[in-house]
Design an enzyme around this catalytic site. Structure first.
Site, PDB file in Angstrom:
ATOM      1  N   ARG A  97       0.791  -1.239   0.000  1.00 26.19           N
ATOM      2  CA  ARG A  97       0.000   0.000   0.000  1.00 26.19           C
ATOM      3  C   ARG A  97       0.824   1.291   0.000  1.00 26.19           C
ATOM      4  O   ARG A  97       0.277   2.368   0.168  1.00 26.19           O
ATOM      5  CB  ARG A  97      -0.958  -0.010   1.216  1.00 26.19           C
ATOM      6  CG  ARG A  97      -1.996  -1.143   1.108  1.00 26.19           C
ATOM      7  CD  ARG A  97      -2.861  -1.308   2.343  1.00 26.19           C
ATOM      8  NE  ARG A  97      -3.717  -2.491   2.181  1.00 26.19           N
ATOM      9  CZ  ARG A  97      -3.320  -3.743   2.436  1.00 26.19           C
ATOM     10  NH1 ARG A  97      -2.074  -3.962   2.872  1.00 26.19           N
ATOM     11  NH2 ARG A  97      -4.113  -4.781   2.243  1.00 26.19           N
ATOM     12  N   ILE A 124       5.282 -13.358   4.069  1.00 25.58           N
ATOM     13  CA  ILE A 124       5.424 -14.771   3.666  1.00 25.58           C
ATOM     14  C   ILE A 124       6.743 -14.963   2.921  1.00 25.58           C
ATOM     15  O   ILE A 124       6.927 -15.920   2.198  1.00 25.58           O
ATOM     16  CB  ILE A 124       4.232 -15.183   2.761  1.00 25.58           C
ATOM     17  CG1 ILE A 124       4.128 -14.262   1.542  1.00 25.58           C
ATOM     18  CG2 ILE A 124       2.946 -15.196   3.564  1.00 25.58           C
ATOM     19  CD1 ILE A 124       3.068 -14.675   0.535  1.00 25.58           C
ATOM     20  N   HIS A 166       0.181 -15.018   8.393  1.00 28.18           N
ATOM     21  CA  HIS A 166      -0.387 -15.098   7.039  1.00 28.18           C
ATOM     22  C   HIS A 166       0.205 -16.262   6.255  1.00 28.18           C
ATOM     23  O   HIS A 166       0.217 -16.261   5.032  1.00 28.18           O
ATOM     24  CB  HIS A 166      -0.167 -13.776   6.279  1.00 28.18           C
ATOM     25  CG  HIS A 166      -1.155 -12.724   6.696  1.00 28.18           C
ATOM     26  ND1 HIS A 166      -1.033 -11.403   6.336  1.00 28.18           N
ATOM     27  CD2 HIS A 166      -2.265 -12.797   7.468  1.00 28.18           C
ATOM     28  CE1 HIS A 166      -2.049 -10.714   6.846  1.00 28.18           C
ATOM     29  NE2 HIS A 166      -2.803 -11.538   7.549  1.00 28.18           N
ATOM     30  N   ASN A 170       7.277   3.108  11.200  1.00 27.79           N
ATOM     31  CA  ASN A 170       6.669   2.986   9.872  1.00 27.79           C
ATOM     32  C   ASN A 170       6.962   4.245   9.054  1.00 27.79           C
ATOM     33  O   ASN A 170       6.892   5.359   9.611  1.00 27.79           O
ATOM     34  CB  ASN A 170       5.147   2.785  10.010  1.00 27.79           C
ATOM     35  CG  ASN A 170       4.555   2.143   8.763  1.00 27.79           C
ATOM     36  OD1 ASN A 170       4.888   1.013   8.414  1.00 27.79           O
ATOM     37  ND2 ASN A 170       3.691   2.880   8.076  1.00 27.79           N
TER      38      ASN A 170
HETATM   39  N1  APR Z   1      10.691   1.123   6.686  1.00 29.76           N
HETATM   40  C1  APR Z   1       9.575   1.359   7.422  1.00 29.76           C
HETATM   41  N2  APR Z   1       8.309   1.330   6.896  1.00 29.76           N
HETATM   42  C2  APR Z   1       8.194   1.068   5.572  1.00 29.76           C
HETATM   43  C3  APR Z   1       9.323   0.829   4.740  1.00 29.76           C
HETATM   44  C4  APR Z   1      10.615   0.873   5.352  1.00 29.76           C
HETATM   45  N3  APR Z   1      11.737   0.651   4.659  1.00 29.76           N
HETATM   46  N4  APR Z   1       8.865   0.599   3.465  1.00 29.76           N
HETATM   47  C5  APR Z   1       7.524   0.705   3.519  1.00 29.76           C
HETATM   48  N5  APR Z   1       7.113   0.985   4.772  1.00 29.76           N
HETATM   49  C6  APR Z   1       5.744   1.124   5.290  1.00 29.76           C
HETATM   50  C7  APR Z   1       4.786   1.807   4.334  1.00 29.76           C
HETATM   51  O1  APR Z   1       4.731   3.206   4.618  1.00 29.76           O
HETATM   52  C8  APR Z   1       3.451   1.104   4.646  1.00 29.76           C
HETATM   53  O2  APR Z   1       2.650   1.894   5.528  1.00 29.76           O
HETATM   54  O3  APR Z   1       5.262  -0.195   5.455  1.00 29.76           O
HETATM   55  C9  APR Z   1       3.832  -0.188   5.365  1.00 29.76           C
HETATM   56  C10 APR Z   1       3.405  -1.439   4.594  1.00 29.76           C
HETATM   57  O4  APR Z   1       2.000  -1.504   4.626  1.00 29.76           O
HETATM   58  P1  APR Z   1       1.257  -2.510   3.622  1.00 29.76           P
HETATM   59  O5  APR Z   1       1.826  -2.362   2.264  1.00 29.76           O
HETATM   60  O6  APR Z   1      -0.213  -2.316   3.840  1.00 29.76           O
HETATM   61  O7  APR Z   1       1.683  -3.961   4.124  1.00 29.76           O
HETATM   62  P2  APR Z   1       1.099  -4.786   5.334  1.00 29.76           P
HETATM   63  O8  APR Z   1       0.668  -3.871   6.444  1.00 29.76           O
HETATM   64  O9  APR Z   1       2.094  -5.821   5.666  1.00 29.76           O
HETATM   65  O10 APR Z   1      -0.201  -5.486   4.673  1.00 29.76           O
HETATM   66  C11 APR Z   1      -0.893  -6.417   5.482  1.00 29.76           C
HETATM   67  O11 APR Z   1      -2.258  -6.993   3.557  1.00 29.76           O
HETATM   68  O12 APR Z   1      -2.466  -7.533   1.341  1.00 29.76           O
HETATM   69  C12 APR Z   1      -2.395  -8.050   2.603  1.00 29.76           C
HETATM   70  O13 APR Z   1      -1.712 -10.211   3.132  1.00 29.76           O
HETATM   71  C13 APR Z   1      -1.220  -8.962   2.749  1.00 29.76           C
HETATM   72  O14 APR Z   1       0.139  -9.341   4.729  1.00 29.76           O
HETATM   73  C14 APR Z   1      -0.404  -8.337   3.877  1.00 29.76           C
HETATM   74  C15 APR Z   1      -1.451  -7.509   4.609  1.00 29.76           C
END
Ligand code: APR
Length: 247
Positions: free
Chosen positions: A37, A105, A121, A215
């Site tokens: 996202r 994963i 997950h 984050n």
């Molecule tokens: N350091 C810190 N934060 C980071 C970095 C980094 N290098 N790179 C990205 N981010 C942050 C982004 O700002 C974002 O808010 O990590 C967050 C990732 O969020 P998502 O993409 O929503 O991932 P996640 O929270 O793991 O999604 C949960 O959604 O689609 C499903 O099953 C899938 O496990 C996944 C679940």
């Protein structure tokens, strides 16, 4: 990342007798795996998750799943851990955290040397037969698909084989309930690299006594945190370890 935020996080960790960590896709972006996202680069900007990794596609359009969604999973298997994964393995070794709950994963916490890992997950090491439940190494599914056996079939009963990844629509594995219990009996939860948009995993931070969120972007749960650090996970965690090891 400010020194004040680092000092506050370090004090919370030192004062905690039991700390768990919850990671999301953001901890793996520095390993070259896009998250879901992040604005502009998240996987779900270009792919409909319901089309790619959902039980409805897996069961009702299995050919489509194995031609599209399956490859998404395979793109993660040859990534390497980054400094954030190694920092968490070090924090576990030094006794600052009990273990890692991960939504990822990509197996990178294992590869980095973390020992206590709860994969809420699922994982991309194994697959299983949806008919008889036989568990197989994921490479068996990959070989069958590469040999044009789509969908891949169980050698025991002929049922369809599926990856042991949690898809939209799946029940969560036992690791989720264990993770909840671990956090309910912890003093502190550190969330790293997750937007906390997806339930029921985003319920876990809500049962934490104290919360740190690391984050890049603000999350919908920042208001619950004792401290939030909006910066790259690798840099933040290495700085926290330096601070922890000072005295
Ligand atoms: N350091 C810190 N934060 C980071 C970095 C980094 N290098 N790179 C990205 N981010 C942050 C982004 O700002 C974002 O808010 O990590 C967050 C990732 O969020 P998502 O993409 O929503 O991932 P996640 O929270 O793991 O999604 C949960 O959604 O689609 C499903 O099953 C899938 O496990 C996944 C679940």
């Amino acid at each position: 990342m400010s020194l004040e935020e680092i000092k506050k996080a370090t004090k919370l960790i030192k004062d905690s007798s039991k700390t768990m960590v919850l990671t999301g896709a953001g901890i793996s972006t520095e390993s070259g795996i896009p998250d879901f996202r992040s604005p502009g680069t998240g996987l779900w900007e270009n792919i409909d998750p319901m089309e790619a990794l959902s039980t409805s596609v897996l069961y009702n359009n299995t050919e489509k799943f194995y031609k599209e969604g399956f490859n998404m999973l395979l793109n993660m298997t040859d990534a390497e851990p980054n400094r954030a994964h190694y920092a968490l393995a070090e924090m576990e070794r030094l006794g600052y955290i009990k273990g890692v709950i991960t939504q990822n994963i990509d197996n990178l916490h294992y590869k980095a040397g973390s020992k206590y890992i709860l994969e809420v997950h699922g994982n991309t090491r194994e697959g299983s037969c949806i008919k008889c439940g036989t568990i197989v190494d994921l490479n068996i599914l990959i070989n069958k698909v590469n040999n044009k056996e789509i969908p891949p079939k169980c050698d025991k009963c002929g049922g369809i084989l599926r990856p042991d990844v949690v898809f939209f629509g799946d029940m969560l594995p036992d690791d989720f309930n264990i993770a909840l219990q671990e956090v309910e009996t912890s003093d502190l939860l550190i969330v790293i690299g997750s937007s906390l948009m997806v339930s029921p995993v985003n319920y876990i931070p809500q049962v934490a006594k104290k919360l740190i969120i690391i984050n890049m972007e603000p999350t919908i749960m920042d208001s619950l945190a004792e401290t939030t650090i909006h910066d790259k996970a690798g840099k933040v965690l290495e700085t926290i370890i330096e601070e922890l090891e000072k005295e």
